[in-house]
Design a protein around this motif. Structure first.
Motif, PDB file in Angstrom:
ATOM      1  N   MET A  73     -16.258  11.190  91.862  1.00 21.20           N
ATOM      2  CA  MET A  73     -15.442  12.347  91.531  1.00 21.20           C
ATOM      3  C   MET A  73     -14.414  11.935  90.482  1.00 21.20           C
ATOM      4  SD  MET A  73     -14.941  14.340  95.191  1.00 21.20           S
ATOM      5  CE  MET A  73     -14.512  15.864  94.405  1.00 21.20           C
ATOM      6  N   TYR A  74     -14.206  12.828  89.538  1.00 18.62           N
ATOM      7  CA  TYR A  74     -13.289  12.561  88.437  1.00 18.62           C
ATOM      8  C   TYR A  74     -12.172  13.593  88.428  1.00 18.62           C
ATOM      9  CZ  TYR A  74     -17.172   9.673  86.948  1.00 18.62           C
ATOM     10  OH  TYR A  74     -18.155   8.735  86.907  1.00 18.62           O
ATOM     11  N   GLY A  75     -10.919  13.122  88.376  1.00 20.18           N
ATOM     12  CA  GLY A  75      -9.775  14.009  88.371  1.00 20.18           C
ATOM     13  C   GLY A  75      -9.572  14.657  87.011  1.00 20.18           C
ATOM     14  N   PRO A  76      -8.759  15.673  86.965  1.00 16.88           N
ATOM     15  CA  PRO A  76      -7.929  16.165  88.066  1.00 16.88           C
ATOM     16  C   PRO A  76      -8.748  16.938  89.106  1.00 16.88           C
ATOM     17  CG  PRO A  76      -7.643  17.554  86.142  1.00 16.88           C
ATOM     18  CD  PRO A  76      -8.544  16.413  85.733  1.00 16.88           C
ATOM     19  N   THR A 112     -12.186  22.137 100.670  1.00 16.84           N
ATOM     20  CA  THR A 112     -13.020  21.564  99.619  1.00 16.84           C
ATOM     21  C   THR A 112     -12.115  20.883  98.608  1.00 16.84           C
ATOM     22  OG1 THR A 112     -13.017  23.563  98.251  1.00 16.84           O
ATOM     23  CG2 THR A 112     -14.834  23.317  99.826  1.00 16.84           C
ATOM     24  N   VAL A 113     -12.674  19.866  97.962  1.00 19.14           N
ATOM     25  CA  VAL A 113     -12.024  19.202  96.839  1.00 19.14           C
ATOM     26  C   VAL A 113     -13.020  19.278  95.688  1.00 19.14           C
ATOM     27  CG1 VAL A 113     -11.028  17.075  95.950  1.00 19.14           C
ATOM     28  CG2 VAL A 113     -10.799  17.630  98.392  1.00 19.14           C
ATOM     29  N   THR A 114     -12.577  19.857  94.580  1.00 17.85           N
ATOM     30  CA  THR A 114     -13.439  20.020  93.414  1.00 17.85           C
ATOM     31  C   THR A 114     -12.877  19.176  92.271  1.00 17.85           C
ATOM     32  OG1 THR A 114     -13.887  22.295  94.116  1.00 17.85           O
ATOM     33  CG2 THR A 114     -14.493  21.695  91.859  1.00 17.85           C
ATOM     34  N   ASP A 115     -13.746  18.376  91.635  1.00 20.09           N
ATOM     35  CA  ASP A 115     -13.271  17.551  90.528  1.00 20.09           C
ATOM     36  C   ASP A 115     -13.459  18.265  89.196  1.00 20.09           C
ATOM     37  OD1 ASP A 115     -15.932  17.201  89.747  1.00 20.09           O
ATOM     38  OD2 ASP A 115     -15.969  15.059  90.152  1.00 20.09           O
ATOM     39  N   SER A 116     -13.051  17.595  88.124  1.00 21.32           N
ATOM     40  CA  SER A 116     -13.088  18.217  86.799  1.00 21.32           C
ATOM     41  C   SER A 116     -14.508  18.470  86.299  1.00 21.32           C
ATOM     42  CB  SER A 116     -12.339  17.340  85.797  1.00 21.32           C
ATOM     43  OG  SER A 116     -12.942  16.056  85.721  1.00 21.32           O
ATOM     44  N   CYS A 117     -15.510  17.848  86.902  1.00 16.24           N
ATOM     45  CA  CYS A 117     -16.911  18.067  86.516  1.00 16.24           C
ATOM     46  C   CYS A 117     -17.582  19.149  87.361  1.00 16.24           C
ATOM     47  CB  CYS A 117     -17.704  16.770  86.653  1.00 16.24           C
ATOM     48  SG  CYS A 117     -17.129  15.467  85.558  1.00 16.24           S
ATOM     49  N   GLY A 118     -16.851  19.686  88.342  1.00 15.79           N
ATOM     50  CA  GLY A 118     -17.413  20.721  89.203  1.00 15.79           C
ATOM     51  C   GLY A 118     -18.052  20.182  90.466  1.00 15.79           C
ATOM     52  N   SER A 119     -18.013  18.877  90.691  1.00 18.07           N
ATOM     53  CA  SER A 119     -18.536  18.313  91.939  1.00 18.07           C
ATOM     54  C   SER A 119     -17.617  18.706  93.089  1.00 18.07           C
ATOM     55  CB  SER A 119     -18.624  16.792  91.856  1.00 18.07           C
ATOM     56  OG  SER A 119     -19.526  16.408  90.856  1.00 18.07           O
ATOM     57  N   VAL A 120     -18.206  19.041  94.242  1.00 16.34           N
ATOM     58  CA  VAL A 120     -17.438  19.534  95.375  1.00 16.34           C
ATOM     59  C   VAL A 120     -17.661  18.635  96.580  1.00 16.34           C
ATOM     60  CG1 VAL A 120     -17.084  21.484  96.945  1.00 16.34           C
ATOM     61  CG2 VAL A 120     -17.606  21.901  94.536  1.00 16.34           C
ATOM     62  N   PHE A 121     -16.564  18.241  97.233  1.00 14.04           N
ATOM     63  CA  PHE A 121     -16.581  17.529  98.502  1.00 14.04           C
ATOM     64  C   PHE A 121     -15.970  18.463  99.521  1.00 14.04           C
ATOM     65  CE2 PHE A 121     -14.154  15.208 101.684  1.00 14.04           C
ATOM     66  CZ  PHE A 121     -15.145  14.406 102.235  1.00 14.04           C
ATOM     67  N   SER A 122     -16.582  18.593 100.691  1.00 10.44           N
ATOM     68  CA  SER A 122     -16.012  19.459 101.724  1.00 10.44           C
ATOM     69  C   SER A 122     -15.795  18.668 102.997  1.00 10.44           C
ATOM     70  CB  SER A 122     -16.914  20.660 101.983  1.00 10.44           C
ATOM     71  OG  SER A 122     -18.177  20.232 102.453  1.00 10.44           O
ATOM     72  N   GLY A 123     -14.871  19.151 103.817  1.00  6.58           N
ATOM     73  CA  GLY A 123     -14.561  18.475 105.064  1.00  6.58           C
ATOM     74  C   GLY A 123     -13.820  19.399 106.006  1.00  6.58           C
ATOM     75  N   ASN A 133      -4.352  24.365  95.548  1.00  7.26           N
ATOM     76  CA  ASN A 133      -3.367  23.695  94.706  1.00  7.26           C
ATOM     77  C   ASN A 133      -3.998  22.476  94.048  1.00  7.26           C
ATOM     78  OD1 ASN A 133      -3.040  21.322  96.326  1.00  7.26           O
ATOM     79  ND2 ASN A 133      -1.627  22.432  97.659  1.00  7.26           N
ATOM     80  N   THR A 134      -3.219  21.779  93.232  1.00  3.21           N
ATOM     81  CA  THR A 134      -3.735  20.606  92.531  1.00  3.21           C
ATOM     82  C   THR A 134      -3.146  19.299  93.058  1.00  3.21           C
ATOM     83  OG1 THR A 134      -2.045  20.850  90.830  1.00  3.21           O
ATOM     84  CG2 THR A 134      -4.197  21.885  90.410  1.00  3.21           C
ATOM     85  N   THR A 135      -2.375  19.370  94.147  1.00  3.21           N
ATOM     86  CA  THR A 135      -1.757  18.177  94.722  1.00  3.21           C
ATOM     87  C   THR A 135      -2.426  17.718  96.009  1.00  3.21           C
ATOM     88  OG1 THR A 135      -0.150  19.410  96.046  1.00  3.21           O
ATOM     89  CG2 THR A 135       0.484  18.835  93.767  1.00  3.21           C
ATOM     90  N   GLY A 136      -3.026  18.634  96.752  1.00  3.21           N
ATOM     91  CA  GLY A 136      -3.590  18.305  98.053  1.00  3.21           C
ATOM     92  C   GLY A 136      -2.574  18.343  99.169  1.00  3.21           C
ATOM     93  N   ASP A 137      -1.320  18.695  98.855  1.00  9.36           N
ATOM     94  CA  ASP A 137      -0.272  18.808  99.867  1.00  9.36           C
ATOM     95  C   ASP A 137      -0.143  20.253 100.310  1.00  9.36           C
ATOM     96  OD1 ASP A 137       0.379  16.101  99.736  1.00  9.36           O
ATOM     97  OD2 ASP A 137       1.800  16.438  98.098  1.00  9.36           O
ATOM     98  N   PHE A 138      -0.332  20.488 101.589  1.00 10.31           N
ATOM     99  CA  PHE A 138      -0.153  21.813 102.169  1.00 10.31           C
ATOM    100  C   PHE A 138       0.871  21.651 103.289  1.00 10.31           C
ATOM    101  CE2 PHE A 138      -3.534  24.014 100.008  1.00 10.31           C
ATOM    102  CZ  PHE A 138      -4.427  23.012  99.679  1.00 10.31           C
ATOM    103  N   ASP A 139       1.983  22.380 103.202  1.00  8.62           N
ATOM    104  CA  ASP A 139       3.078  22.230 104.153  1.00  8.62           C
ATOM    105  C   ASP A 139       3.072  23.317 105.221  1.00  8.62           C
ATOM    106  OD1 ASP A 139       4.130  19.992 102.794  1.00  8.62           O
ATOM    107  OD2 ASP A 139       5.086  21.332 101.342  1.00  8.62           O
TER     108      ASP A 139
END
Length: 80
Positions: free
Chosen positions: A1-4, A38-49, A22-28
């Motif tokens: 995975m490549y940021g952002p 999900t986490v999506t990188d700059s290439c459109g690859s998606v990781f879910s959990g 958001n773009t930080t991954g911090d949720f309060d």
């Protein structure tokens, strides 16, 4: 995975009212319950959990301090 990266909450408990993306991954202020993301990188690859926010353990130490109130007879306080 490549940021952002872009972080998205795809499933939240009923009491969650914060932002879903958001773009930080911090949720309060997360209420307890089950979350999916999900986490999506700059290439459109998606990781879910998934994650479960639970109550944190609280340690109670067996010590008691009692203090009498010298102004009002019969009143006082106890700190546990």
């Amino acid at each position: 995975m490549y940021g952002p990266y872009t972080y998205t909450l795809t499933n939240t408990p009923a009491g969650y009212t914060g932002p879903l993306t958001n773009t930080t991954g911090d949720f309060d202020d997360l209420p307890f319950g089950d979350y999916e993301y999900t986490v999506t990188d700059s290439c459109g690859s998606v990781f879910s959990g998934a994650n479960n926010e639970t109550f944190a353990a609280v340690e109670i130490y067996p010590s008691t301090d009692a203090e009498g109130d010298t102004c009002n007879v019969g009143l006082g306080s106890v700190v546990i």
